[in-house]
Design a protein around this motif. Structure first.
Motif, PDB file in Angstrom:
ATOM      1  N   VAL A  10     -13.905  35.696  -9.708  1.00  0.00           N
ATOM      2  CA  VAL A  10     -12.638  34.993  -9.411  1.00  0.00           C
ATOM      3  C   VAL A  10     -13.212  33.961  -8.494  1.00  0.00           C
ATOM      4  CG1 VAL A  10     -12.397  36.149  -7.101  1.00  0.00           C
ATOM      5  CG2 VAL A  10     -10.511  35.161  -8.338  1.00  0.00           C
ATOM      6  N   ARG A  11     -14.346  33.587  -8.071  1.00  0.00           N
ATOM      7  CA  ARG A  11     -14.846  32.551  -7.165  1.00  0.00           C
ATOM      8  C   ARG A  11     -14.943  31.305  -8.187  1.00  0.00           C
ATOM      9  NH1 ARG A  11     -18.184  28.685  -6.712  1.00  0.00           N
ATOM     10  NH2 ARG A  11     -17.829  27.896  -4.746  1.00  0.00           N
ATOM     11  N   SER A  12     -14.527  30.218  -7.608  1.00  0.00           N
ATOM     12  CA  SER A  12     -14.979  28.828  -8.396  1.00  0.00           C
ATOM     13  C   SER A  12     -14.773  27.933  -7.069  1.00  0.00           C
ATOM     14  CB  SER A  12     -13.586  28.460  -9.429  1.00  0.00           C
ATOM     15  OG  SER A  12     -12.317  28.308  -8.624  1.00  0.00           O
ATOM     16  N   SER A  13     -15.376  26.673  -7.490  1.00  0.00           N
ATOM     17  CA  SER A  13     -15.514  25.637  -6.357  1.00  0.00           C
ATOM     18  C   SER A  13     -14.048  24.824  -6.358  1.00  0.00           C
ATOM     19  CB  SER A  13     -16.592  24.641  -6.917  1.00  0.00           C
ATOM     20  OG  SER A  13     -18.019  25.186  -7.008  1.00  0.00           O
ATOM     21  N   ALA A 106     -19.322  35.397   0.760  1.00  0.00           N
ATOM     22  CA  ALA A 106     -18.805  36.116   1.970  1.00  0.00           C
ATOM     23  C   ALA A 106     -17.404  35.256   2.180  1.00  0.00           C
ATOM     24  CB  ALA A 106     -19.783  35.924   3.104  1.00  0.00           C
ATOM     25  N   ALA A 107     -17.645  34.211   2.106  1.00  0.00           N
ATOM     26  CA  ALA A 107     -16.364  33.121   2.492  1.00  0.00           C
ATOM     27  C   ALA A 107     -15.128  33.895   1.471  1.00  0.00           C
ATOM     28  CB  ALA A 107     -16.660  31.653   2.413  1.00  0.00           C
ATOM     29  N   GLU A 108     -15.512  33.827   0.208  1.00  0.00           N
ATOM     30  CA  GLU A 108     -14.320  33.953  -0.896  1.00  0.00           C
ATOM     31  C   GLU A 108     -14.023  35.690  -0.441  1.00  0.00           C
ATOM     32  OE1 GLU A 108     -12.122  33.547  -4.009  1.00  0.00           O
ATOM     33  OE2 GLU A 108     -13.726  32.048  -3.503  1.00  0.00           O
ATOM     34  N   ILE A 143     -16.125  24.859   3.342  1.00  0.00           N
ATOM     35  CA  ILE A 143     -15.422  25.971   3.348  1.00  0.00           C
ATOM     36  C   ILE A 143     -13.985  26.018   3.987  1.00  0.00           C
ATOM     37  CG2 ILE A 143     -15.358  28.443   4.265  1.00  0.00           C
ATOM     38  CD1 ILE A 143     -18.485  28.255   4.347  1.00  0.00           C
ATOM     39  N   GLY A 144     -12.967  26.561   3.561  1.00  0.00           N
ATOM     40  CA  GLY A 144     -11.496  26.414   3.961  1.00  0.00           C
ATOM     41  C   GLY A 144     -10.769  27.174   3.400  1.00  0.00           C
ATOM     42  N   TYR A 145      -9.489  26.933   3.664  1.00  0.00           N
ATOM     43  CA  TYR A 145      -8.197  27.533   2.964  1.00  0.00           C
ATOM     44  C   TYR A 145      -7.960  26.778   1.935  1.00  0.00           C
ATOM     45  CZ  TYR A 145      -8.356  30.957   6.529  1.00  0.00           C
ATOM     46  OH  TYR A 145      -8.537  32.076   7.540  1.00  0.00           O
ATOM     47  N   ALA A 146      -8.147  27.240   0.443  1.00  0.00           N
ATOM     48  CA  ALA A 146      -7.488  26.365  -0.383  1.00  0.00           C
ATOM     49  C   ALA A 146      -5.812  25.936  -0.760  1.00  0.00           C
ATOM     50  CB  ALA A 146      -7.976  26.804  -1.764  1.00  0.00           C
TER      51      ALA A 146
END
Length: 173
Positions: A10-13, A106-108, A143-146
């Protein structure tokens, strides 16, 4: 809890972020994930420079931080990093990259998004943050909230597994 493979899939840039600070406990968890990442010969040469608020201005001078409220510059100490004796290849990039990957995932897992940046001017970065000569900046993780949705569809944008695998019998000698 999401399975590891689902988390990875699920992770993407992400390149657009809300103007919301990342909570301190989440930052600590992300840094802990980087700290415990394996390093060659357990030399642990990694160091993490955490940037928030006004410090991000100096980062924008060397790369595109995409408006993220948090950035971590992942560096490695060339005086500590292990060197392979056969070809004298130092493992700085590998050690820092493993840590970056751990922190990104970890962020994800914490509900945050990230973008891994290697397109930056290292000399400007070194100057802007007064980084000593023996410390090498390798990656930057913003890093942040998308504000955008993850768009990665691994079935469409990644090579099939069978195109990534070889066995010794497949090699022609």
């Amino acid at each position: 809890m999401t399975s590891f493979i689902d988390l990875v899939k699920v992770r993407s840039s992400i390149r657009t972020y809300k103007d919301t600070q990342v909570e301190r406990d989440k930052i600590i968890t992300i840094l802990e994930a980087g700290r415990i990442a394996p390093t060659a010969a357990n030399k642990q040469p990694n160091t993490f420079m955490v940037l928030q608020n006004e410090h991000l201005h100096y980062l924008n001078d060397v790369c595109q931080s995409h408006g993220a409220p948090l950035a971590i510059i992942i560096c490695a100490d060339k005086n500590i990093a292990w060197t392979r004796p056969f070809d004298h290849h130092q493992m700085i990039d590998i050690d820092a990259t493993i840590a970056t990957d751990h922190m990104m995932l970890a962020a994800e897992d914490l509900g945050l998004s990230s973008c891994w940046i290697t397109y930056f001017d290292p000399q400007k970065l070194i100057k802007n943050f007064n980084i000593p000569d023996h410390i090498i900046p390798v990656n930057i993780l913003v890093i942040g909230y998308a504000t955008e949705k993850h768009s990665r569809n691994h079935q469409q944008i990644r090579k099939p597994l069978q195109d990534c695998i070889t066995f010794p019998s497949d090699f022609i000698i």
